[in-house]
Design an enzyme around this catalytic site. Structure first.
Site, PDB file in Angstrom:
ATOM      1  N   CYS A  60      -0.778   4.207   2.063  1.00  0.00           N
ATOM      2  CA  CYS A  60       0.066   4.073   3.286  1.00  0.00           C
ATOM      3  C   CYS A  60       1.105   4.150   3.992  1.00  0.00           C
ATOM      4  O   CYS A  60       1.234   4.944   4.890  1.00  0.00           O
ATOM      5  CB  CYS A  60      -0.529   2.675   3.873  1.00  0.00           C
ATOM      6  N   ASP A  61       2.455   3.865   3.305  1.00  0.00           N
ATOM      7  CA  ASP A  61       3.749   3.600   4.153  1.00  0.00           C
ATOM      8  C   ASP A  61       4.577   4.646   2.755  1.00  0.00           C
ATOM      9  O   ASP A  61       5.753   3.994   3.298  1.00  0.00           O
ATOM     10  CB  ASP A  61       3.999   1.788   3.112  1.00  0.00           C
ATOM     11  N   CYS A  74       0.737  -1.623  -0.200  1.00  0.00           N
ATOM     12  CA  CYS A  74      -0.484   0.184  -0.114  1.00  0.00           C
ATOM     13  C   CYS A  74       1.353   1.485   0.363  1.00  0.00           C
ATOM     14  O   CYS A  74       1.435   1.800   0.919  1.00  0.00           O
ATOM     15  CB  CYS A  74      -1.294   0.368   1.268  1.00  0.00           C
TER      16      CYS A  74
END
Ligand code: NDP
Length: 312
Positions: free
Chosen positions: A139-140, A136
């Site tokens: 997300c990261d 992701c």
């Protein structure tokens, strides 16, 4: 084990599950919804949603899912944390075990468990998951700002994530295993016009290198058979998804890719009183808006099923 009986149980909390919940609660079915492993579903790990009708300026995925949840709760859906760990659809009412510790007996079950990211299957990928390996970017990606990263995949997800990463990272290497991309033309153009994305065609991942964190990726060109090491701190996998249908496989008909088969034009599965909606049964469209539409269908099918049996 604790047992509770309900008219309508909804498993999963993406657009399909919450839409089913909105319709089922407004129809008086007093639905109980278990949120599953990833409350809010896949949209909680994306950023701007620009193609959901009704949001002319776009909306953040997590914010939209919070709105779906509030709308379902407003009409009385009982939204709970918990994961369906097994099912028994051999007799009625259907039984669904939650967190291996509680059994819900349900006259109708609406399955909206969605799909999850696929992985390459390398040992190094599993070992370094969370230490540089991610599925992701949204997300990261933030953790790798100003650094070099590698992304694998050539579909719309990979293209979208590559351009997202390019805004944060100094350089993005995109590994495409064929000599063309699957992504839509507009997304491909976006990738190709981004200066700090380098596409490596006909290239696959040989190994992710690093003891405790990703340090480099060894890649292999399938045409020349040459390998080379690319120093990188982040390794993003964006190669598609698989449906979360494993716990249903003994009872429900699945297609060859594991998607639940529904009777065309309905949300009905091969088991009476069990309905499926959203990505767990949709290989073709996989959009928030189509998932929401199919969630509505599942609630209406469940309501009609209960009415016919005088269980409403
Ligand atoms: P896709 O299945 O479309 O693409 C997966 C990609 O990963 C393909 O390019 C495939 O390569 C590659 N791949 C698969 N396995 C491997 C492997 N082992 N090693 C290397 N590469 C691999 O998945 P997406 O998640 O990209 O998209 C799913 C659906 O969602 C699509 O319908 C897409 O259009 C849609 N979508 C739409 C968006 C939007 O409109 N904003 C955003 C994101 C997704 P190959 O091509 O060689 O098979």
């Amino acid at each position: 084990m604790e047992i509770e009986r309900v008219k309508c149980l909804i498993i999963g909390s993406g657009p399909a599950g919450y839409t089913a919940a909105i319709y089922a609660s407004r129809a008086g079915l007093s639905p109980v919804l278990y949120q599953g492993l990833q409350p809010g579903g896949q949209l909680t790990i994306t950023n701007d949603v620009e193609n959901y009708p009704g949001y002319p300026e776009g909306v953040m995925g997590p914010e939209m899912m919070e709105d779906f949840k509030k709308q379902a709760e407003r009409f009385g859906t009982d939204v709970r944390y918990g994961i369906a760990t097994s099912v028994d659809f051999s007799s009625k009412p259907h039984k669904v075990t939650i967190d291996d510790s509680k059994v819900i007996e349900a006259h109708t079950v609406i399955i909206s468990t969605g799909a999850s990211a696929k992985w390459l299957g390398l040992e190094s990928e599993a070992r370094l998951n969370g230490s540089g390996v991610s599925a992701c970017a949204v997300c990261d990606g933030f953790f790798y700002r100003g650094q070099d990263v590698v992304i694998v995949g050539a579909g719309d997800t990979a293209a979208e994530e590559a351009t997202y990463l390019a805004n944060l990272c100094s350089k993005v290497y995109m590994l495409v295993r064929r000599d063309e991309m699957r992504a839509s033309t507009i997304m491909q153009e976006r990738v190709k016009n981004t200066k700090n994305i380098e596409i490596l065609w006909n290239t696959v991942t040989d190994e992710i290198l690093g003891e405790h964190a990703v340090e480099a990726v060894r890649v292999k060109n399938l045409v020349t058979n040459e390998t080379r090491e690319i120093p990188a701190k982040g390794f993003f996998v964006a190669i598609g998804h698989e449906p979360n249908s494993a716990i249903f496989k003994d009872y429900l008909k699945l297609d060859e890719n594991g998607y639940i088969r529904t009777i065309p034009g309905t949300s009905k599965t091969n088991v009476d009183g069990v309905f499926a909606c959203g990505d767990v049964q949709d290989f073709t469209y996989r959009q928030a808006v189509t998932a929401a539409g199919s969630g509505c269908m599942a609630a209406l099918d469940a309501e009609r099923y209960l009415a016919a049996l005088n269980l409403h």
